[in-house]
Design a protein around this motif. Sequence first.
Motif, PDB file in Angstrom:
ATOM      1  N   MET A  97     109.048 -70.720 -41.333  1.00  0.00           N
ATOM      2  CA  MET A  97     108.224 -70.902 -42.593  1.00  0.00           C
ATOM      3  C   MET A  97     109.454 -69.248 -44.127  1.00  0.00           C
ATOM      4  O   MET A  97     109.743 -68.672 -43.662  1.00  0.00           O
ATOM      5  N   GLU A  98     108.743 -70.544 -45.165  1.00  0.00           N
ATOM      6  CA  GLU A  98     109.142 -69.519 -46.244  1.00  0.00           C
ATOM      7  C   GLU A  98     108.776 -68.453 -46.640  1.00  0.00           C
ATOM      8  O   GLU A  98     107.838 -67.942 -46.705  1.00  0.00           O
ATOM      9  N   LYS A  99     109.893 -67.174 -46.728  1.00  0.00           N
ATOM     10  CA  LYS A  99     109.191 -65.848 -47.177  1.00  0.00           C
ATOM     11  C   LYS A  99     109.142 -65.429 -48.893  1.00  0.00           C
ATOM     12  O   LYS A  99     109.985 -66.736 -49.885  1.00  0.00           O
ATOM     13  N   ARG A 100     108.111 -65.520 -49.187  1.00  0.00           N
ATOM     14  CA  ARG A 100     108.058 -65.667 -50.381  1.00  0.00           C
ATOM     15  C   ARG A 100     108.330 -64.270 -50.967  1.00  0.00           C
ATOM     16  O   ARG A 100     106.552 -63.825 -51.555  1.00  0.00           O
ATOM     17  N   VAL A 101     108.813 -63.536 -51.967  1.00  0.00           N
ATOM     18  CA  VAL A 101     109.436 -62.525 -52.223  1.00  0.00           C
ATOM     19  C   VAL A 101     108.475 -62.630 -53.889  1.00  0.00           C
ATOM     20  O   VAL A 101     108.004 -63.809 -54.433  1.00  0.00           O
ATOM     21  N   GLY A 102     107.303 -61.917 -53.677  1.00  0.00           N
ATOM     22  CA  GLY A 102     106.400 -61.173 -55.287  1.00  0.00           C
ATOM     23  C   GLY A 102     105.746 -61.791 -54.749  1.00  0.00           C
ATOM     24  O   GLY A 102     103.878 -61.935 -55.948  1.00  0.00           O
ATOM     25  N   SER A 103     104.671 -62.534 -53.557  1.00  0.00           N
ATOM     26  CA  SER A 103     103.739 -62.620 -53.251  1.00  0.00           C
ATOM     27  C   SER A 103     103.081 -61.203 -52.893  1.00  0.00           C
ATOM     28  O   SER A 103     103.699 -60.001 -52.046  1.00  0.00           O
ATOM     29  N   MET A 104     101.448 -61.570 -52.953  1.00  0.00           N
ATOM     30  CA  MET A 104     101.093 -60.615 -52.018  1.00  0.00           C
ATOM     31  C   MET A 104     101.430 -60.490 -50.178  1.00  0.00           C
ATOM     32  O   MET A 104     100.608 -59.612 -49.630  1.00  0.00           O
ATOM     33  N   VAL A 105     102.368 -61.058 -50.453  1.00  0.00           N
ATOM     34  CA  VAL A 105     102.557 -61.495 -47.818  1.00  0.00           C
ATOM     35  C   VAL A 105     104.351 -60.105 -48.194  1.00  0.00           C
ATOM     36  O   VAL A 105     103.745 -59.294 -47.363  1.00  0.00           O
ATOM     37  N   ASP A 106     104.359 -60.673 -49.618  1.00  0.00           N
ATOM     38  CA  ASP A 106     105.848 -59.596 -49.470  1.00  0.00           C
ATOM     39  C   ASP A 106     105.974 -59.491 -51.206  1.00  0.00           C
ATOM     40  O   ASP A 106     106.772 -60.071 -52.037  1.00  0.00           O
ATOM     41  N   PRO A 107     106.360 -58.425 -50.883  1.00  0.00           N
ATOM     42  CA  PRO A 107     106.005 -58.093 -52.993  1.00  0.00           C
ATOM     43  C   PRO A 107     107.459 -58.352 -52.961  1.00  0.00           C
ATOM     44  O   PRO A 107     108.158 -57.345 -51.927  1.00  0.00           O
ATOM     45  N   SER A 108     107.901 -57.911 -54.614  1.00  0.00           N
ATOM     46  CA  SER A 108     109.320 -58.026 -54.482  1.00  0.00           C
ATOM     47  C   SER A 108     109.113 -56.049 -54.298  1.00  0.00           C
ATOM     48  O   SER A 108     108.489 -55.574 -53.961  1.00  0.00           O
ATOM     49  N   ALA A 109     110.957 -56.564 -54.428  1.00  0.00           N
ATOM     50  CA  ALA A 109     111.556 -55.326 -53.738  1.00  0.00           C
ATOM     51  C   ALA A 109     111.402 -53.736 -55.583  1.00  0.00           C
ATOM     52  O   ALA A 109     110.934 -52.647 -54.897  1.00  0.00           O
ATOM     53  N   ARG A 110     111.201 -54.283 -56.343  1.00  0.00           N
ATOM     54  CA  ARG A 110     110.071 -53.531 -57.750  1.00  0.00           C
ATOM     55  C   ARG A 110     109.219 -52.636 -57.094  1.00  0.00           C
ATOM     56  O   ARG A 110     107.963 -52.289 -58.200  1.00  0.00           O
ATOM     57  N   ASP A 169      98.530 -50.591 -49.860  1.00  0.00           N
ATOM     58  CA  ASP A 169      99.345 -51.016 -51.619  1.00  0.00           C
ATOM     59  C   ASP A 169      99.333 -52.709 -51.199  1.00  0.00           C
ATOM     60  O   ASP A 169      99.554 -52.982 -52.446  1.00  0.00           O
ATOM     61  N   ARG A 170      98.091 -53.859 -50.927  1.00  0.00           N
ATOM     62  CA  ARG A 170      98.489 -54.853 -51.558  1.00  0.00           C
ATOM     63  C   ARG A 170      97.233 -54.864 -52.379  1.00  0.00           C
ATOM     64  O   ARG A 170      97.201 -55.131 -53.115  1.00  0.00           O
ATOM     65  N   TYR A 171      95.950 -53.814 -52.034  1.00  0.00           N
ATOM     66  CA  TYR A 171      94.879 -53.691 -52.855  1.00  0.00           C
ATOM     67  C   TYR A 171      95.283 -53.320 -54.525  1.00  0.00           C
ATOM     68  O   TYR A 171      95.342 -53.049 -55.385  1.00  0.00           O
ATOM     69  N   PHE A 231     102.941 -45.561 -57.441  1.00  0.00           N
ATOM     70  CA  PHE A 231     101.768 -46.182 -57.658  1.00  0.00           C
ATOM     71  C   PHE A 231     100.916 -44.539 -56.947  1.00  0.00           C
ATOM     72  O   PHE A 231     100.038 -43.852 -57.899  1.00  0.00           O
ATOM     73  N   LYS A 232     101.101 -44.613 -55.927  1.00  0.00           N
ATOM     74  CA  LYS A 232     100.678 -43.169 -54.703  1.00  0.00           C
ATOM     75  C   LYS A 232     100.942 -42.529 -55.012  1.00  0.00           C
ATOM     76  O   LYS A 232      99.826 -41.449 -54.995  1.00  0.00           O
ATOM     77  N   ALA A 233     102.082 -42.043 -54.883  1.00  0.00           N
ATOM     78  CA  ALA A 233     102.558 -40.312 -55.472  1.00  0.00           C
ATOM     79  C   ALA A 233     101.385 -39.933 -57.041  1.00  0.00           C
ATOM     80  O   ALA A 233     101.036 -39.209 -57.144  1.00  0.00           O
ATOM     81  N   TYR A 234     101.670 -40.960 -57.715  1.00  0.00           N
ATOM     82  CA  TYR A 234     100.689 -41.059 -58.931  1.00  0.00           C
ATOM     83  C   TYR A 234      99.686 -40.583 -58.799  1.00  0.00           C
ATOM     84  O   TYR A 234      99.138 -39.636 -59.985  1.00  0.00           O
TER      85      TYR A 234
END
Length: 94
Positions: A1-14, A39-41, A22-25
């Motif tokens: 299965m291909e890893k989808r960087v930037g998707s809701m499943v696997d956010p990008s490093a940024r 995190d997804r939310y 955001f949590k700290a903020y």
Amino acid sequence: MEKRVGSMVDPSAREAELITEFKAYLKNKGVVYSPKFDDRYLLRFLRARKLDLGKAYEMFNKFINWRHDFGTDNISVSTLPLSEFGHRYRMSDE
């Protein structure tokens, strides 16, 4: 299965970095949020505001205030006036 960087499943490093910020903020601003907002939310708010932390915070804060003002966290089946919704929303197998 291909890893989808930037998707809701696997956010990008940024995006992952921004979620942590955001949590700290939110914590620093004194915003109390439910653990159900994972995190997804939070990522949805960041993406909706093109990863702008300040704008995402503003949107999230308005969202939390709206939930509080309308009591959405206190709604349950037992508190809904189902008779007002008509026959399409019966809670039985009739």
